[in-house]
Every structure is written in structure tokens, then in C-alpha cells.
Design a protein around this motif. Structure first.
Motif, mmCIF file in Angstrom:
data_model
loop_
_atom_site.group_PDB
_atom_site.id
_atom_site.type_symbol
_atom_site.label_atom_id
_atom_site.label_comp_id
_atom_site.label_asym_id
_atom_site.label_seq_id
_atom_site.Cartn_x
_atom_site.Cartn_y
_atom_site.Cartn_z
ATOM 1 N N GLY A 32 0.809 -1.212 0.000
ATOM 2 C CA GLY A 32 0.000 0.000 0.000
ATOM 3 C C GLY A 32 0.840 1.258 0.000
ATOM 4 O O GLY A 32 0.337 2.345 -0.287
ATOM 5 N N GLY A 33 2.137 1.110 0.334
ATOM 6 C CA GLY A 33 3.035 2.259 0.290
ATOM 7 C C GLY A 33 3.348 2.644 -1.142
ATOM 8 O O GLY A 33 3.319 1.810 -2.050
ATOM 9 N N GLN A 34 3.652 3.904 -1.351
ATOM 10 C CA GLN A 34 3.906 4.406 -2.701
ATOM 11 C C GLN A 34 5.306 4.990 -2.806
ATOM 12 O O GLN A 34 5.751 5.721 -1.922
ATOM 13 C CB GLN A 34 2.876 5.473 -3.070
ATOM 14 N N ARG A 35 5.979 4.650 -3.878
ATOM 15 C CA ARG A 35 7.294 5.225 -4.173
ATOM 16 C C ARG A 35 7.120 6.707 -4.484
ATOM 17 O O ARG A 35 6.189 7.106 -5.184
ATOM 18 C CB ARG A 35 7.909 4.504 -5.368
ATOM 19 N N LEU A 36 8.011 7.538 -3.946
ATOM 20 C CA LEU A 36 7.926 8.972 -4.191
ATOM 21 C C LEU A 36 8.196 9.258 -5.669
ATOM 22 O O LEU A 36 9.244 8.875 -6.196
ATOM 23 C CB LEU A 36 8.948 9.714 -3.330
ATOM 24 N N PRO A 37 7.267 9.916 -6.375
ATOM 25 C CA PRO A 37 7.470 10.210 -7.801
ATOM 26 C C PRO A 37 8.719 11.059 -8.026
ATOM 27 O O PRO A 37 9.029 11.956 -7.236
ATOM 28 C CB PRO A 37 6.199 10.985 -8.181
ATOM 29 N N ASP A 38 9.428 10.777 -9.102
ATOM 30 C CA ASP A 38 10.674 11.487 -9.387
ATOM 31 C C ASP A 38 10.458 12.980 -9.586
ATOM 32 O O ASP A 38 11.336 13.789 -9.266
ATOM 33 C CB ASP A 38 11.338 10.895 -10.636
ATOM 34 N N ASP A 39 9.307 13.365 -10.126
ATOM 35 C CA ASP A 39 9.083 14.787 -10.377
ATOM 36 C C ASP A 39 8.781 15.557 -9.092
ATOM 37 O O ASP A 39 8.872 16.789 -9.068
ATOM 38 C CB ASP A 39 7.941 14.983 -11.383
ATOM 39 N N ILE A 40 8.452 14.845 -8.014
ATOM 40 C CA ILE A 40 8.223 15.485 -6.715
ATOM 41 C C ILE A 40 9.537 15.628 -5.956
ATOM 42 O O ILE A 40 9.753 16.598 -5.231
ATOM 43 C CB ILE A 40 7.215 14.670 -5.876
ATOM 44 N N ALA A 41 10.430 14.639 -6.133
ATOM 45 C CA ALA A 41 11.743 14.673 -5.484
ATOM 46 C C ALA A 41 12.623 15.659 -6.250
ATOM 47 O O ALA A 41 13.258 15.315 -7.237
ATOM 48 C CB ALA A 41 12.365 13.277 -5.479
ATOM 49 N N GLN A 42 12.678 16.896 -5.791
ATOM 50 C CA GLN A 42 13.290 17.961 -6.584
ATOM 51 C C GLN A 42 14.733 18.268 -6.187
ATOM 52 O O GLN A 42 15.160 18.033 -5.060
ATOM 53 C CB GLN A 42 12.442 19.232 -6.476
ATOM 54 N N ARG A 66 2.920 7.813 0.865
ATOM 55 C CA ARG A 66 4.229 7.961 0.218
ATOM 56 C C ARG A 66 5.355 7.645 1.197
ATOM 57 O O ARG A 66 5.329 8.073 2.348
ATOM 58 C CB ARG A 66 4.389 9.374 -0.337
ATOM 59 N N ILE A 67 6.333 6.910 0.717
ATOM 60 C CA ILE A 67 7.451 6.475 1.556
ATOM 61 C C ILE A 67 8.749 7.075 1.029
ATOM 62 O O ILE A 67 9.043 7.001 -0.167
ATOM 63 C CB ILE A 67 7.552 4.939 1.584
ATOM 64 N N LEU A 68 9.509 7.675 1.936
ATOM 65 C CA LEU A 68 10.812 8.233 1.586
ATOM 66 C C LEU A 68 11.883 7.227 1.989
ATOM 67 O O LEU A 68 12.018 6.898 3.169
ATOM 68 C CB LEU A 68 11.046 9.560 2.313
ATOM 69 N N ASN A 69 12.630 6.734 1.026
ATOM 70 C CA ASN A 69 13.669 5.742 1.296
ATOM 71 C C ASN A 69 15.045 6.391 1.298
ATOM 72 O O ASN A 69 15.377 7.163 0.396
ATOM 73 C CB ASN A 69 13.627 4.635 0.238
ATOM 74 N N VAL A 70 15.831 6.072 2.310
ATOM 75 C CA VAL A 70 17.188 6.602 2.439
ATOM 76 C C VAL A 70 18.178 5.503 2.070
ATOM 77 O O VAL A 70 18.151 4.415 2.647
ATOM 78 C CB VAL A 70 17.451 7.092 3.876
ATOM 79 N N ALA A 71 19.043 5.767 1.117
ATOM 80 C CA ALA A 71 19.999 4.759 0.654
ATOM 81 C C ALA A 71 21.038 4.464 1.730
ATOM 82 O O ALA A 71 21.597 5.375 2.345
ATOM 83 C CB ALA A 71 20.695 5.245 -0.617
#
Length: 405
Positions: A32-42, A66-71
Motif C-alpha cells: 500500500g506504500g507508494q514510491r515517491l514520484p521522481d518529479d516530486i523529489a526535486q 508515500r514512503i521516503l527511502n534513504v539509501a
């Protein structure tokens, strides 16, 4: 607002393994989590778009999932492991490694809006529209040597863009939240992890590290947050309000990094110091006029051996002081022993059901299950006795040993 998560995959594994674990992440662990769209990650810029408004409107509900993933090192490896291929697969599956988000809090009360900076109506005001700036930084390749210099250059270009697009340190109302993986530098003894670097024998780069170097760490405090040891610097050297959240140190740590502007006779005589957050509060260091600093929260590991932790950060805006306030709590979900107990219990139940079914089938077929089980039991008992006492004929039926006592 979205939870902040550090993914845990095997950087050294094959691409197929990475894809499989990515599938489990999105479709099982965080279904149910969503990857942050590339156009939003500015990319940071002086002219930026607002990522979201903290007004509780239905339009902003999209951020709930929306889920923010840290490498981290299990995703892309350390500086000596990180290649363009690893970065490409991480960003494709989990989202960009370097980006920023800006969330604005609308203020409509005339009591407060009249105090906000306006180039025409209120040009001398230092208050600006309340905003949270979230900066996600791949700090896995900040230190050298790095296997891929272009990727390292990209990370430093991103940090420079963050610094040059930041508001002046004198203004009030903004809060900078930095999300990284490797913690900031600390001398041995402050936290469980001490400074440690290991390098590949072929000279290609860093093989492992526990903390960032002192120089890389200073770039965060003095660059991104704008804190200075010089009280004559802009904003008296106090810098921009903010906080760093990271992981990597499995035990977790809560520290305060500060620089005492009264030490020595000039700024070059002053260096950064670190204390545990409770100790810094007890010594009344936090908030002192001539001792600017920032807090770093290293979230305890979500691994079962460490209590299955996650961190909960709550933030709210105080219009009276025109500052963002926050609270942080570690949330242990439990050790892995319970997980294993439940699975072993499940296995035992399934095994008994299968045995019961097999016995029922054999009895229906006319097999004397009880008789055969009794014969097997007697045979097993004789085998055990022979192994334990030697020859089975050494004892007579009444239990007395042969020969003289």
C-alpha cells in the motif's frame, strides 16, 4: 506526513535478488506504500515548488502512503562499492537518492500574518512563512576514496545546491530536516560506534565505515545549517533551526553537536564538541546564546536483536515563538524471539495434524497402528539400553546382575 525509512537490502547480491527484495518491500512489508514520484523529489533551487501544504486538506492525503527511502550500505554499498549500476537499480526501485521536499504551513490569522516579511508592507521583518524543508542525502560516498568519482561529485553538487538555495540564517520560521544513513563524526566513547574506516586492498575505495569523517560532518553543521564558531557571523553564528535523522549504528544514539563561541580568542581556535542529548540538557548547553548547536538522532536498528525499533518524529509549529517544535520517540516492536516461537509453534501444529491424518488413513486401511507403535517402542527401548549399558544379555529378568557383587 510520510514515514522515513532506511531500506535494508543486499547491495552485494545479484540484480535479480535486489528486484525480488524490492518486490517484497513494496508488496509485502509495506503493501500500500507508494514510491515517491521522481518529479516530486526535486533538486534544490532558489526558485522552488512547494511539495505539499500542511493544511489537512483532502488534496494532501496523497502523502499518507508515500514512503521516503534513504539509501544505505545494504542498498548501494559503501563509497568503494557504489557504482552507476547499483545507483540506477536503487533509484529505479526505491526512488531518488538525493532530493529535497518543501512543506508549507498556511497561516491565516491576521495577528500573525502582519508580522511576516513582505518586501513592501513589512520589509524589516525576520519572520517568513512557516516551512519544513526535508533534505534526503546519500552520504554513502561523501568520504574518499570513492569507486565512482562522478557519483561522488554528484553528491557534493547536491549539497552545494542545498547550501546556496537555503534562506538567510537570520530568518525565522523554517526548519531543516536532514535524512541520511551514516551518522556524523563522534569521538570514541560518545556512542557505541566509534570512528572506523576500512579500505579495499585494490585501492578502489572505502570498504566499510562506521561514521562520517570530521570534514564531511563539518559540512553539514557549518554548510547546510550555517552554524559558526564566530559570533560576528550572520545571525550571530547560530545557524538555521533543524535536525539530522540517520541510522547505521545498530544501538542508536541521541547526541548534541555544538561549538562554544567563547573558547579561545578567535573562531579558528574553536572546534565542534559532542555530548549525549540528556547530558547536554543537564549541563544547560542546549539553547545557550554563545553555544550554538544541532541535535542528531540515530535511530536504533529495526533488527530483532535490537528490539525491532522504528522512530516516531512529531512536529508542530508554535506561532507565538514562530518556531517549529518536535518530539522524538523510539518505538520498539519486540524482539525476534517471539517471531521464531510463533513459527516453531505453527510448524509443530502442522506436523501433528499431518501425523493425525496419516494415522487415521492407516487405521482405516486395517493397519494395527497401536500394535505396531508398541513393537517399535520396545525395539527402540532395547536399542537405547544396549547403547547405554552394553550387551542386553548382561541382565536377568529380575533385574539382578550376573556374577558376584
Amino acid at each position: 506526513m510520510s514515514p522515513f525509512l532506511a531500506t535494508c537490502l543486499a547491495a552485494s547480491g545479484s540484480t535479480n535478488e535486489f528486484e525480488q527484495r524490492g518486490d517484497r518491500f513494496w508488496n509485502r512489508a509495506f503493501k500500500g506504500g507508494q514510491r515517491l514520484p521522481d518529479d516530486i523529489a526535486q533538486w534544490p533551487n532558489r526558485e522552488y515548488n512547494i511539495s505539499g501544504r500542511l493544511d489537512g486538506s483532502p488534496e494532501q492525503d496523497v502523502w499518507i502512503n508515500r514512503i521516503l527511502n534513504v539509501a544505505g550500505n545494504h542498498d548501494i554499498g559503501y563509497a568503494g562499492d557504489l557504482t552507476e549500476e547499483r545507483m540506477e537499480r536503487f533509484e529505479r526501485v526505491f526512488g531518488k537518492a538525493n532530493y529535497e521536499l518543501r512543506f508549507e504551513l498556511p497561516i491565516t490569522d491576521p495577528k500573525y500574518t502582519s508580522t511576516v516579511y513582505d518586501s513592501e508592507k513589512n520589509p524589516d521583518a525576520l519572520r517568513i512563512a512557516p516551512e519544513i524543508r526535508i533534505i534526503v542525502i546519500n552520504d554513502m560516498n561523501l568520504d574518499t576514496p570513492a569507486k565512482s568519482k562522478p557519483l561522488q561529485d554528484q553528491t557534493y553538487e547536491f549539497i552545494n545546491a542545498v547550501i546556496t538555495s537555503s534562506h538567510a540564517v537570520e530568518f525565522e520560521g523554517h526548519f531543516t530536516l536532514v535524512l541520511t544513513h551514516i551518522p556524523m563524526y563522534k569521538p570514541a566513547g560518545v556512542c557505541v560506534d566509534a570512528p572506523f574506516f576500512d579500505f579495499h586492498s585494490d585501492g578502489d575505495g572505502i570498504k566499510e565505515q562506521y561514521l562520517l569523517s570530521e570534514d564531511a560532518t563539518k559540512g553539514f553543521w557549518e554548510g547546510i545549517f550555517g552554524v559558526s564558531g564566530n559570533p560576528m557571523a550572520a545571525g550571530k553564528g547560530r545557524g538555521r533551526p533543524g535536525l539530522i535523522l540517520n541510522g547505521h549504528d545498530h544501538e542508536g544514539c541521541d547526541t548534541y553537536h555544538y561549538i562554544n563561541q567563547t573558547n579561545g580568542t578567535s573562531a579558528k581556535d574553536r572546534s565542534w564538541e559532542i555530548k549525549r542529548w540528556p547530558e547536554a540538557k543537564k549541563l544547560n548547553i542546549v539553547g545557550q546564546e554563545a553555544i550554538p548547536g544541532r541535535r542528531e538522532l540515530t535511530v536504533r536498528s529495526m533488527m530483532g536483536d535490537f528490539g525491532g525499533n522504528t522512530g516516531l518524529l512529531s512536529m508542530w509549529f508554535n506561532p507565538e515563538t514562530w518556531e517549529w517544535e518536535y518530539e522524538f520517540a523510539q518505538c520498539p516492536l519486540g524482539r525476534q524471539h517471539l517471531w521464531w516461537f510463533v513459527h516453531i509453534l505453527d510448524f509443530g501444529v502442522v506436523f501433528l495434524i499431518l501425523v493425525y491424518g496419516l494415522v487415521s488413513i492407516l487405521q482405516a486401511a486395517g493397519v494395527d497402528v497401536d500394535g505396531n507403535l508398541g513393537s517399535f517402542s520396545r525395539w527402540l527401548s532395547s536399542v537405547v539400553s544396549e547403547l547405554a549399558y552394553g550387551e542386553t544379555s548382561s541382565a536377568v529378568p529380575n533385574g539382578k546382575l550376573k556374577g558376584k557383587l
